[in-house]
Design a protein around this motif. Structure first.
Motif, PDB file in Angstrom:
ATOM      1  N   GLN A  63      15.341 -16.777   8.393  1.00  0.00           N
ATOM      2  CA  GLN A  63      14.817 -17.342   9.288  1.00  0.00           C
ATOM      3  C   GLN A  63      15.198 -18.557   9.673  1.00  0.00           C
ATOM      4  N   LEU A  64      15.234 -19.516   8.685  1.00  0.00           N
ATOM      5  CA  LEU A  64      15.770 -20.959   8.953  1.00  0.00           C
ATOM      6  C   LEU A  64      17.352 -21.056   9.565  1.00  0.00           C
ATOM      7  N   LYS A  65      17.917 -19.978   9.433  1.00  0.00           N
ATOM      8  CA  LYS A  65      19.306 -20.108  10.026  1.00  0.00           C
ATOM      9  C   LYS A  65      19.235 -20.284  11.569  1.00  0.00           C
ATOM     10  N   ASP A  66      18.182 -19.474  12.052  1.00  0.00           N
ATOM     11  CA  ASP A  66      18.116 -19.657  13.622  1.00  0.00           C
ATOM     12  C   ASP A  66      17.304 -20.620  14.296  1.00  0.00           C
ATOM     13  N   LEU A  67      16.781 -21.630  13.367  1.00  0.00           N
ATOM     14  CA  LEU A  67      15.898 -22.789  14.006  1.00  0.00           C
ATOM     15  C   LEU A  67      16.972 -23.954  14.343  1.00  0.00           C
ATOM     16  N   PRO A  68      16.412 -24.664  15.423  1.00  0.00           N
ATOM     17  CA  PRO A  68      17.168 -25.915  15.638  1.00  0.00           C
ATOM     18  C   PRO A  68      17.245 -27.083  14.549  1.00  0.00           C
ATOM     19  N   ILE A  69      18.025 -27.764  14.511  1.00  0.00           N
ATOM     20  CA  ILE A  69      18.426 -28.804  13.519  1.00  0.00           C
ATOM     21  C   ILE A  69      17.469 -29.575  13.003  1.00  0.00           C
ATOM     22  N   ASP A  70      16.606 -29.981  13.996  1.00  0.00           N
ATOM     23  CA  ASP A  70      15.541 -30.878  13.329  1.00  0.00           C
ATOM     24  C   ASP A  70      14.446 -30.161  12.543  1.00  0.00           C
ATOM     25  N   LYS A  72      14.990 -27.392  10.922  1.00  0.00           N
ATOM     26  CA  LYS A  72      15.892 -27.103   9.715  1.00  0.00           C
ATOM     27  C   LYS A  72      15.664 -28.264   8.556  1.00  0.00           C
ATOM     28  N   LYS A  73      15.682 -29.640   9.150  1.00  0.00           N
ATOM     29  CA  LYS A  73      15.430 -30.577   8.180  1.00  0.00           C
ATOM     30  C   LYS A  73      14.136 -30.794   7.738  1.00  0.00           C
ATOM     31  N   ILE A  74      13.216 -30.081   8.500  1.00  0.00           N
ATOM     32  CA  ILE A  74      11.645 -30.203   7.816  1.00  0.00           C
ATOM     33  C   ILE A  74      11.458 -28.990   6.802  1.00  0.00           C
ATOM     34  N   TYR A  75      11.787 -27.660   7.352  1.00  0.00           N
ATOM     35  CA  TYR A  75      11.635 -26.642   6.525  1.00  0.00           C
ATOM     36  C   TYR A  75      12.574 -26.220   5.322  1.00  0.00           C
TER      37      TYR A  75
END
Ligand code: PHE
Length: 359
Positions: A63-70, A72-75
């Protein structure tokens, strides 16, 4: 049960709109799952459900793959932290549980009753004959006697003539002995048949002890059998007297019955191959006043014996004017029956395991 539950859980690939929510659920699931763990197998199942190739963590990563970069940095670090936490907790649990399981197994083994349901084992022992004969042989070896053997199929000469038993003697009648088809041959009726064999070609001193089977054609009962075991003892030297015979008899009977104060008494007896002939009785090893073993007499008949007849020495090629000797004979079964309280002579060659097992 737990396994089925986690398998089902990994299949819930619900379309999570919100990774934060999903992460929250997985953290709660983790707490519940770890609490429920009871065995090493449970630990393994939880590890697969969370950290396996298709487990929750892998799912979150996807799921993380599809998230925006910022985001991604949190999760990203949170998911990684969750994975490390799970692994550490599971490792710690595995350690304690495996220790407990080992302790439990050891405790079970400690209480294992090795005697329960034991199969009856068939243990081989030496036959009672062998035991008594070996005991007797050891006593005579310690007194310097040779142990000798003789044939059970014997000629009439050794069994009778050499022993001063002439042709007309009743012991030689067909009804008393097992004659063989070969003329002049029979199954020996007494171990005295070794006497002539042992004397021939020898110069005294001669001392031997010779146990072995003998055969007599007679009806069997508790104390008589057509096949039994005797032993013959003989000593020839210069100046051998009745006192040597009596000292020898007393010594070996004391050893065999393991009774140092066992005494003997002597009665006249008739055997064609000895002169004088003596019956030797032993004082009862079991009582002083009389009991069932000694038939309330205090004495037990044990040996036929005497000084070797000059005719027998001559037949053996020994000069009776220079040498003299004594001979004695005993029934091995009789000694064993008295020593061990056996009431039927026929048991000895019956091959009955429950009889033989006792010795
Ligand atoms: N052979 C005798 C028997 O069978 C016993 C015996 C042996 C007697 C030696 C005297 C001397 O009865």
């Amino acid at each position: 049960m737990l396994k089925a539950y986690y398998n089902a859980l990994t299949k819930i690939k619900s379309p999570m709109k919100n990774l934060a929510q999903h992460l929250e659920t997985i953290v709660q699931e983790k707490t519940t799952a770890i609490k429920a763990i009871q065995s090493c197998q449970d630990v393994e199942n939880v590890r697969i459900a969370f950290c396996g190739r298709k487990g929750h963590i892998a799912h979150l990563m996807e799921q993380l793959k599809d998230l925006p970069i910022d985001e991604k940095k949190i999760y990203g670090p949170r998911i990684n932290q969750l994975k490390t936490d799970i692994q550490q907790e599971l490792d710690a649990l595995l350690h304690t549980i495996s220790q407990e399981e080992i302790a439990k197994k050891n405790a079970q083994q400690k209480n294992f009753d090795v005697t329960a349901y034991r199969l009856k084992e068939l243990k081989g022992t030496t036959h009672i004959y062998t035991q008594i004969i070996e005991d007797l042989e050891n006593v005579f070896i310690s007194m310097g006697y040779d142990i000798i053997d003789g044939p059970e199929a014997e000629n009439e000469y050794n069994n009778f003539e050499a022993l001063n038993i002439p042709a007309h003697h009743p012991a030689r009648e067909e009804e008393d002995s097992f004659y063989l088809k070969m003329p002049g041959m029979l199954l020996r009726t007494q171990t005295s048949s070794v006497q002539a064999r042992a004397m021939k070609g020898k110069t005294p001193p001669i001392a031997f002890f010779s146990p072995g089977r003998v055969y007599r054609k007679e009806a069997t009962d508790q104390t008589h059998d057509f096949l039994f075991t005797q032993a013959e003892g003989l000593l020839i030297n210069k100046d051998v007297s009745v006192s040597n015979l009596l000292a020898t008899a007393r010594t070996f009977l004391q050893k065999i019955f393991e009774k140092d104060d066992l005494n003997i008494r002597v009665r006249p007896g008739y055997f064609p191959f000895v002169e004088p002939g003596l019956e030797i009785d032993a004082s009862c090893p079991f009582c002083t006043q009389g009991c069932s073993v000694c038939k309330r007499t205090g004495w037990i008949e044990l040996l036929g014996s005497g000084l070797i007849h000059p005719n027998v020495l001559k037949e053996g090629g020994i000069d009776p004017t220079i040498y003299s000797g004594f001979a004695f004979g005993m029934g091995i079964e009789r000694i064993a029956m008295i020593k061990y309280g056996i009431n039927d002579i026929r048991l000895f060659h019956s091959s009955k395991i429950n009889f033989l097992d006792q010795f």
